[in-house]
Design an enzyme around this catalytic site. Sequence first.
Site, short mmCIF file in Angstrom:
data_model
loop_
_atom_site.label_atom_id
_atom_site.label_comp_id
_atom_site.label_asym_id
_atom_site.label_seq_id
_atom_site.Cartn_x
_atom_site.Cartn_y
_atom_site.Cartn_z
N GLU A 40 -24.17 28.49 -5.16
CA GLU A 40 -24.56 26.85 -5.63
C GLU A 40 -25.91 26.23 -5.67
OE1 GLU A 40 -22.93 24.52 -5.88
OE2 GLU A 40 -21.01 24.70 -4.98
N TYR A 123 -26.95 17.23 -3.11
CA TYR A 123 -25.85 17.82 -3.53
C TYR A 123 -25.29 19.11 -3.20
CZ TYR A 123 -23.17 20.91 -7.08
OH TYR A 123 -22.57 22.18 -7.66
N ASP A 141 -23.10 16.62 -9.52
CA ASP A 141 -24.17 16.99 -10.38
C ASP A 141 -24.00 16.53 -11.75
OD1 ASP A 141 -22.07 18.10 -11.72
OD2 ASP A 141 -22.62 20.71 -10.94
#
Length: 362
Positions: A40, A123, A141
């Site tokens: 990520e 996020y 996102d």
Amino acid sequence: MKPAAGKRKIQKILLDWFDRDQRDMPWRNSRDPYPIWVSEIMLQQTQVKTVIPFFERWMKSFPTLQKLACSREETVLKHWEGLGYYSRARNLHRAAKVVVKEHKAKVPDSYDTLIKLPGIGRYTAGAILSIAFDQPVPVLDGNVKRVLSRLFVMQGNGVPAAHENRLWEVSAQLVPGKRPGDFNQAMMELGATVCLPKKPLCLVCPLHKRCEAQQQGVVDQFPAPQARARTQKIEVSAAVITRGGKVYIQQRLHGGLMGGLWEFPGGKRKPDETEEACLKREIKEELGVPITISKKLMTLKHSYTQFRVTLHVFWCPWKSGRIRATQCEQWKWVKYEDLKQFTFPAANAKIVKSLMSNGGKF
Ligand code: SF4
């Protein structure tokens, strides 16, 4: 359409589509939070196909959080070279140390704890909690923003923060209790592969019958175009100072932009300066010695998010003097073949590549 109205249908359609069409990615074969976290962070600002080889190399060198935590920052940054935005690597390294020290090397499964780790925002916390721990926590996102804006015709009305908050709310309403991680990944995947910024593939989109923007024929209006920040242009002169078979490099100050990376000395040209005069002034200020310029080696252009750099690179054979470099962490004379052991910002890396290919023959 209110998100809640068709929520279950949207969840089912997207999960079925994800089961059928998801791309193969190395971090998708595991529920281990550490590789999910690494992926990520790498995927912020960087495309999947670029990230895959970096991810695989990273996991080979740092297979566990403990291994990452006890590695030297220089080694960690070297593994990030080519991905850019080095603060991501530095934060990941710092966060690994915190997790090892304060959480017995286990990635926390609570939002409030995760969000306190360096480099983890709303996020990333949502992605880790939903994918690794099956918690129904939303993500938002750029891809998810675009899908939601079109699916529910949501415009910003000139207040970006309020718009973003509404999108977070909608994302939270949509994420299901079962398979929340797959659902979040499906939303991101749809934005990355189907609901594209330009020319979205609505005809093959699994949600096309449920998409308000598609139904109203206004897809191209979502999201509304944003005023682009003007990119600043910067002219920089840099010196390849050589002595015997070695070249001078210095490490940027920690804490600043691209801190901890290595570079060739030089700096920004003032409006009334020539490239050569700029270089002489910068080297005198940075190293405390005068230099003689032998010839221009190359001109390089490189774009960063906020600025575009034109780098004028000159060969400066060493004359004499005592270096007193005060604006860097440390400096070294390095053999050309050893330059690859150091991590350079992208523009400087191009100089390194050229020096290593010709062995310093100018
Ligand atoms: S129908 Fe088109 S605009 Fe709507 S979600 Fe699908 S790809 Fe995006």
